[in-house]
Design a protein around this motif. Structure first.
Motif, PDB file in Angstrom:
ATOM      1  N   THR A 105       0.841  -1.103  -0.062  1.00 56.21           N
ATOM      2  CA  THR A 105       0.016   0.011  -0.066  1.00 56.21           C
ATOM      3  C   THR A 105       0.806   1.498  -0.015  1.00 56.21           C
ATOM      4  O   THR A 105       0.182   2.459   0.200  1.00 56.21           O
ATOM      5  CB  THR A 105      -1.149   0.068   1.060  1.00 56.21           C
ATOM      6  OG1 THR A 105      -0.280  -0.354   2.601  1.00 56.21           O
ATOM      7  CG2 THR A 105      -2.023  -1.011   1.073  1.00 56.21           C
ATOM      8  N   LYS A 106       2.204   1.126  -0.209  1.00 51.81           N
ATOM      9  CA  LYS A 106       3.223   2.412  -0.273  1.00 51.81           C
ATOM     10  C   LYS A 106       3.006   3.064  -1.360  1.00 51.81           C
ATOM     11  O   LYS A 106       3.379   4.103  -1.332  1.00 51.81           O
ATOM     12  CB  LYS A 106       4.540   1.891   0.280  1.00 51.81           C
ATOM     13  CG  LYS A 106       4.897   1.717   1.636  1.00 51.81           C
ATOM     14  CD  LYS A 106       6.129   1.297   1.807  1.00 51.81           C
ATOM     15  CE  LYS A 106       6.488   1.601   3.449  1.00 51.81           C
ATOM     16  NZ  LYS A 106       7.811   0.731   3.449  1.00 51.81           N
ATOM     17  N   GLY A 107       2.711   2.479  -2.522  1.00 53.57           N
ATOM     18  CA  GLY A 107       2.669   2.956  -3.561  1.00 53.57           C
ATOM     19  C   GLY A 107       3.036   2.332  -5.010  1.00 53.57           C
ATOM     20  O   GLY A 107       2.573   1.150  -5.262  1.00 53.57           O
ATOM     21  N   ALA A 108       4.587   2.472  -5.322  1.00 55.01           N
ATOM     22  CA  ALA A 108       5.002   1.687  -6.439  1.00 55.01           C
ATOM     23  C   ALA A 108       5.222   0.128  -6.093  1.00 55.01           C
ATOM     24  O   ALA A 108       5.471  -0.118  -5.037  1.00 55.01           O
ATOM     25  CB  ALA A 108       6.229   2.309  -6.905  1.00 55.01           C
ATOM     26  N   GLU A 109       4.920  -0.821  -6.703  1.00 56.41           N
ATOM     27  CA  GLU A 109       4.829  -2.295  -6.644  1.00 56.41           C
ATOM     28  C   GLU A 109       6.452  -2.506  -6.849  1.00 56.41           C
ATOM     29  O   GLU A 109       6.977  -2.203  -7.682  1.00 56.41           O
ATOM     30  CB  GLU A 109       4.357  -2.763  -7.732  1.00 56.41           C
ATOM     31  CG  GLU A 109       3.656  -4.354  -7.730  1.00 56.41           C
ATOM     32  CD  GLU A 109       3.195  -4.900  -8.513  1.00 56.41           C
ATOM     33  OE1 GLU A 109       3.572  -5.798  -9.394  1.00 56.41           O
ATOM     34  OE2 GLU A 109       1.772  -4.679  -8.691  1.00 56.41           O
TER      35      GLU A 109
END
Lengths: 332, 316
Positions: free
Chosen positions: A202-206
């Motif tokens: 859920t931090k952003g970039a995979e």
């Protein structure tokens, strides 16, 4: 204790040197996959033992992601094929295309021409398509029209299947499942692991893996695996385990006789030995110990034993049978 | 009877005759222009009531003369089931050939009534007859049979109950005697058997019996380690009651630790060293020492001897 014999010492030293990449590879995959140590280790066993892997687990357990990450950590070609009921063999192996300019047919290679092939939800495609892939797995070559093409090394098929939602699926026949080196059963992560997954995703970039190992290293490691020492008594132990699934009465496991319709095939003995060598390599050993064999017995044997109706009525699984076999066969 | 038949035939044929001739009636002529001969074509060896027989009738007559098909003179004794007809010509004579399939419904040695044919000559009806057909027709009912369902005489069954009771008593006696003999033998064998050695004594005895020098001089180090390791595993199986023989070294050590065995670490080292020799071709500096190490482990894990009772102490 004095010393190892020269041949074992040499293999041991080579393994010490050559297996350094395992740590780097595991660490790289660990950047992306949380937990699933068992899955990652078995993927490496398949890679080193030159065998294909069937992964079974409910959706959302990072099966596909793990395979993708492994391929990403090795500078190798990766292809993903989503198996669907309308897939055709040509969609996998390729087809011939008519070239208007030259007036000739040219072969167009399919996605199977890769080092890592992820056959996602293999049981969703009809048997004709499954056979096309499984034939390529076995022969390691593909024929398109009149031309035969060798598949690149390493060639590793990682097939996934979902144990639920069985409607409209085509379960792999026993003979075809037998071609897989290992059948892995992937379970849920622990609470702590799942917390990490949630935070990471859920931090952003995979997160993605970067190549840390090249193909020649993998091929050298494979070559080294074949030299790993296996004592004769351990080979006998492997045969005893496999034969106990076929003739339980002769191994003092008479209670299993009415539960097993067909025992494991000779391929099981071959694969149990080769995968035990690969596991010994991963553990940086130049020899196999009974622990390696016992650890891999479930993954190698579970798709090779066919149960009777009585066993199914008792809700027993092949894992229960393997557990009884492991408990009943003497370790040398 | 024949007269009655002639009257019936006359009645039948009157429909096809002119009115003046009908009144006179047909006349049977023996040596007239029409001759009837019969021949049996197919007859079963034993002829029963209702069986089929095939008869061929040949009616010879001048070509210009019209002759009726044959009819049995007595209708009730024979039934014509099938009739095939064709005609042959021999000069001025025509031959009507009739293949008849018949069923006879009278029994005994008898002559079937002749077959009759009728013809018209100079406005008058005449009859010609064949010879009688001799037949022997058997009844389907057996000659010895008095009735359709003869009653059988009453059957008397012997009373075997006393015999069965006697046999049962003898069988029970024999089974009881065999059981008693078996039990006696089993008890004797149990008494003869030596009491089972305790696991530590058994292990120590097995270790002391090992031909260590002989094996080592033959370079069979691995064999020695396999055997010693097995003795220790069997000892652990009996001593701590878990299947050590079917377990790997890691599993055995885990089991010992879970049972809080004091020397589990020493067992771990022992099994690790043994595994290296067994599975990795390790060459130990002092291979014979493995026997002593095993002996020590057994001694360390055997239960402490029970303290002697105060009475025994007093005697001492």
């Amino acid at each position: 204790m004095a010393e190892l014999k020269d041949d074992i010492r040499r293999i041991h030293e080579e393994i010490e040197r050559e297996s350094l990449f395992v740590q780097a590879l595991t660490a790289e995959i660990g950047k992306v996959i949380v937990g699933q140590k068992y899955l990652v280790e078995r993927l490496l066993v398949g890679l080193l033992a030159n065998g294909h892997i069937l992964i079974e687990g409910v959706p959302g357990l990072a099966k596909t992601y793990a395979v993708k990450s492994l391929a990403g950590a090795i500078s190798a070609r990766f292809q993903r094929i989503q198996f669907t009921p309308d897939l055709l063999p040509a969609d996998i192996i390729g087809t011939q295309i008519y070239n208007q300019r030259t007036g000739e047919f040219t072969a167009r290679k399919g996605p199977v021409f890769a080092n890592f092939v992820l056959a996602d939800e293999i049981n969703r495609a009809p048997p004709k398509v499954q056979s096309a892939l499984l034939e390529a797995m076995q022969e390691r070559q593909v024929t398109i029209g009149e031309q035969t093409f060798r598949l690149d090394e390493p060639f590793l098929v990682l097939a996934t299947q979902n144990p639920i939602e069985q409607e409209g699926t085509y379960p792999l026949p026993e003979a075809q499942a037998d071609r897989f080196l290992l059948k892995l059963k992937v379970g849920y992560p622990t609470k702590e692991e799942e917390k990490q997954i949630v935070e990471r995703m859920t931090k952003g970039a995979e997160p993605k893996t970067e190549p840390v190992v090249d193909i020649p290293t993998i091929l050298r490691a494979r070559e080294l695996c074949t030299k790993i020492y296996v004592d004769e008594k351990l080979k006998d132990y492997i045969l005893n385990l496999v034969f106990a699934t076929r003739f339980p009465k002769e191994h003092n496991l008479a209670d299993l006789a009415p539960l097993v319709r067909y025992g494991a095939s000779p391929r099981a003995s071959i694969y149990l030995l080769s995968s035990a060598r690969a596991l010994a390599f991963l553990k940086r050993r130049g020899f196999v110990i009974p622990e390696d064999i016992k650890e891999l017995a479930y993954d190698v044997l579970r798709h090779r034993i066919i149960l009777t109706y009585e066993a199914e009525a008792e809700e027993l699984t092949t894992d229960d049978i393997i557990r009884r076999v492991l408990e009943g066969v003497e370790v040398p | 009877m024949v007269l009655a038949l002639l009257l019936i035939l006359a009645q039948i044929s009157s429909d096809s005759l002119p009115a003046d001739s009908a009144s006179t009636g047909p006349q049977l002529i023996e040596n007239g222009p029409v001759r009837v001969e019969w021949q049996l074509i197919k007859k079963p060896r034993v002829l029963n009531v209702g069986d089929h027989i095939r008869l061929r009738l040949r009616v010879y007559h001048p070509r210009e003369l019209t002759v009726s098909p044959p009819l049995p003179a007595v209708p009730n004794e024979v039934v014509v089931l099938d009739q095939k007809h064709h005609i042959q010509y021999r000069g001025d004579t025509a031959v009507d050939v009739y293949d008849l399939t018949l069923a006879v419904f009278v029994i005994g040695e008898r002559k079937l009534a002749p077959f009759l044919v009728s013809y018209q000559q100079q406005n008058r009806m005449y009859l010609a007859a064949s010879d009688s057909v001799p037949l022997r027709v058997q009844s389907l009912i057996s000659e010895r049979m008095q009735d359709i369902n003869d009653l059988k005489p009453q059957v008397t069954f012997p009373n075997l109950l006393p015999l069965w009771i006697a046999l049962g008593l003898i069988g029970a006696g024999l089974a009881g005697y065999s059981g008693w003999r078996f039990w006696q033998r089993y008890r004797r064998r149990q008494e003869e058997l030596e009491p089972e050695l305790p696991p530590w004594d058994e292990a120590l005895q097995a270790l002391s019996k090992l031909p260590v020098e002989e094996w080592l001089s033959a370079g069979q180090v691995k064999r020695l380690y396999y055997t010693v390791s097995e003795i220790v595993k069997r000892y652990l199986t009996r001593r701590f009651e878990f299947p050590a023989v079917d377990q790997t070294s890691t599993e055995i050590v885990r089991e010992l630790k879970s049972r809080k065995v004091a020397v589990s670490e020493r067992f771990a080292t022992f099994f690790l060293d043994a595994d290296l020799v067994k599975y990795a071709k390790y060459l130990p500096a002092e291979p014979a020492s493995v026997v002593n190490r095993a002996r020590e482990l057994v001694e360390l894990t055997r239960p402490a001897p029970e303290p002697a009772s105060p009475a025994v102490e007093a005697i001492k």
